[in-house]
Design a protein around this motif. Structure first.
Motif, PDB file in Angstrom:
ATOM      1  N   GLY A 130       0.836  -1.110  -0.065  1.00 49.42           N
ATOM      2  CA  GLY A 130      -0.027   0.076   0.038  1.00 49.42           C
ATOM      3  C   GLY A 130       0.860   1.212   0.033  1.00 49.42           C
ATOM      4  N   ARG A 131       0.422   2.351   0.413  1.00 47.54           N
ATOM      5  CA  ARG A 131       1.201   3.656   0.350  1.00 47.54           C
ATOM      6  C   ARG A 131       0.723   4.415   1.759  1.00 47.54           C
ATOM      7  N   ILE A 132       2.091   4.673   2.304  1.00 49.38           N
ATOM      8  CA  ILE A 132       2.278   5.220   3.444  1.00 49.38           C
ATOM      9  C   ILE A 132       2.784   6.708   3.371  1.00 49.38           C
ATOM     10  N   SER A 133       1.976   7.526   3.608  1.00 52.50           N
ATOM     11  CA  SER A 133       2.356   8.958   3.466  1.00 52.50           C
ATOM     12  C   SER A 133       2.797   9.041   1.688  1.00 52.50           C
ATOM     13  N   ALA A 154       5.772  -2.336   1.489  1.00 59.61           N
ATOM     14  CA  ALA A 154       5.570  -3.875   1.795  1.00 59.61           C
ATOM     15  C   ALA A 154       5.519  -4.118   3.356  1.00 59.61           C
ATOM     16  N   GLU A 155       4.953  -4.915   3.772  1.00 57.80           N
ATOM     17  CA  GLU A 155       4.921  -5.038   5.243  1.00 57.80           C
ATOM     18  C   GLU A 155       4.281  -6.606   5.433  1.00 57.80           C
ATOM     19  N   TRP A 156       5.114  -7.284   6.255  1.00 66.81           N
ATOM     20  CA  TRP A 156       4.780  -8.755   6.720  1.00 66.81           C
ATOM     21  C   TRP A 156       5.122  -8.972   8.178  1.00 66.81           C
ATOM     22  N   SER A 157       4.336 -10.044   8.567  1.00 62.60           N
ATOM     23  CA  SER A 157       4.812 -10.449   9.956  1.00 62.60           C
ATOM     24  C   SER A 157       4.891 -11.967  10.013  1.00 62.60           C
ATOM     25  N   PHE A 158       6.058 -12.407  10.606  1.00 61.71           N
ATOM     26  CA  PHE A 158       6.277 -13.806  10.602  1.00 61.71           C
ATOM     27  C   PHE A 158       6.202 -14.581  11.895  1.00 61.71           C
ATOM     28  N   PRO A 159       6.034 -15.559  11.926  1.00 65.63           N
ATOM     29  CA  PRO A 159       6.149 -16.513  13.358  1.00 65.63           C
ATOM     30  C   PRO A 159       7.752 -16.568  13.876  1.00 65.63           C
ATOM     31  N   MET A 215      10.861 -12.622   0.027  1.00 64.51           N
ATOM     32  CA  MET A 215       9.785 -11.497  -0.329  1.00 64.51           C
ATOM     33  C   MET A 215      10.353 -10.169  -0.435  1.00 64.51           C
ATOM     34  N   VAL A 216      11.575  -9.909   0.279  1.00 63.61           N
ATOM     35  CA  VAL A 216      12.329  -8.553  -0.049  1.00 63.61           C
ATOM     36  C   VAL A 216      12.966  -8.616  -1.355  1.00 63.61           C
ATOM     37  N   ARG A 217      13.359  -9.628  -1.734  1.00 64.50           N
ATOM     38  CA  ARG A 217      13.875  -9.795  -3.192  1.00 64.50           C
ATOM     39  C   ARG A 217      12.849  -9.449  -4.080  1.00 64.50           C
ATOM     40  N   GLY A 268       8.408  -8.670  12.532  1.00 67.93           N
ATOM     41  CA  GLY A 268       8.033  -7.867  11.357  1.00 67.93           C
ATOM     42  C   GLY A 268       8.857  -7.229  10.412  1.00 67.93           C
ATOM     43  N   VAL A 269       8.785  -7.152   9.267  1.00 69.22           N
ATOM     44  CA  VAL A 269       9.681  -6.591   8.297  1.00 69.22           C
ATOM     45  C   VAL A 269       8.876  -5.750   7.576  1.00 69.22           C
ATOM     46  N   ARG A 270       9.271  -4.382   7.436  1.00 65.74           N
ATOM     47  CA  ARG A 270       8.666  -3.475   6.509  1.00 65.74           C
ATOM     48  C   ARG A 270       9.561  -2.616   5.756  1.00 65.74           C
ATOM     49  N   MET A 271       9.058  -2.614   4.580  1.00 68.14           N
ATOM     50  CA  MET A 271      10.004  -1.819   3.541  1.00 68.14           C
ATOM     51  C   MET A 271       9.228  -0.589   2.879  1.00 68.14           C
ATOM     52  N   VAL A 272       9.968   0.546   2.840  1.00 63.92           N
ATOM     53  CA  VAL A 272       9.431   1.762   2.374  1.00 63.92           C
ATOM     54  C   VAL A 272      10.114   2.466   1.562  1.00 63.92           C
ATOM     55  N   LEU A 273       9.740   2.843   0.276  1.00 66.60           N
ATOM     56  CA  LEU A 273      10.714   3.286  -0.896  1.00 66.60           C
ATOM     57  C   LEU A 273      10.428   4.941  -0.493  1.00 66.60           C
ATOM     58  N   LEU A 274      11.423   5.526  -0.071  1.00 62.26           N
ATOM     59  CA  LEU A 274      11.382   6.786   0.259  1.00 62.26           C
ATOM     60  C   LEU A 274      11.656   7.778  -0.905  1.00 62.26           C
ATOM     61  N   GLY A 275      11.559   9.040  -0.958  1.00 64.02           N
ATOM     62  CA  GLY A 275      12.015   9.879  -2.127  1.00 64.02           C
ATOM     63  C   GLY A 275      13.713   9.940  -1.910  1.00 64.02           C
ATOM     64  N   ALA A 276      14.189  10.603  -2.842  1.00 59.54           N
ATOM     65  CA  ALA A 276      15.515  10.868  -2.921  1.00 59.54           C
ATOM     66  C   ALA A 276      16.308   9.682  -3.013  1.00 59.54           C
TER      67      ALA A 276
END
Length: 153
Positions: free
Chosen positions: A24-27, A32-37, A49-51, A86-94
């Motif tokens: 989704g979009r955050i700001s 992308a976001e996941w939670s693993f046991p 998943m990251v790749r 939890g693993v979260r990835m955000v593509l920021l500007g710049a």
């Protein structure tokens, strides 16, 4: 270490349900976001998943470093915390990619000085040397270790 920004850190949501991939979009930033046991298979799944997300975003050049660092941090979470990771990835500007790994252990990670024959103890040093910047923050349900990579895209 210096954080990404107080507002970005405050806006970070808690990880979602186990093994659910949510894009989704955050700001306005792709994420992308996941939670693993807390299971050893989480490391392999997180790397995959990251790749895949970096491939989807056209950022294959950052994949090897990102996957290596995520693998180190998820392994640390498995070793020292019990509970979801939890693993979260955000593509920021710049040209920046933010990756966060969260777990329920409130204690911040400690950087160790590993002896030449030690099998472990180099993960945070690897994160520090391979990322643009990194840090930790505590939340109401544990801690997050984050790092930022420079990406061309």
């Amino acid at each position: 270490m210096i954080g990404v920004s107080d507002s970005a850190a405050a806006a970070a949501p808690e990880p979602g349900p186990a093994d659910v991939r949510r894009r989704g979009r955050i700001s306005g930033a792709p994420s992308a976001e996941w939670s693993f046991p807390a299971d050893p298979g989480a490391v392999r799944t997180a790397r995959t998943m990251v790749r895949q997300v970096l491939d989807d975003w056209g950022l294959n050049g950052a994949a090897d470093v990102a996957v290596l660092l995520v693998s180190e941090l998820v392994t640390n979470s498995l070793r020292y915390a019990s509970g979801p990771i939890g693993v979260r990835m955000v593509l920021l500007g710049a040209g920046a990619l933010l990756i966060e790994v969260s777990d329920p252990l409130p204690d911040p990670p400690r950087t160790r000085t590993a002896a030449p024959d030690d099998e472990g103890g180099r993960g945070l040093q690897l994160v520090a040397h391979s990322s643009r910047r990194w840090g930790t923050r505590q939340g109401k349900s544990g801690k997050t270790v984050w790092f930022e990579l420079a990406v061309a895209g």
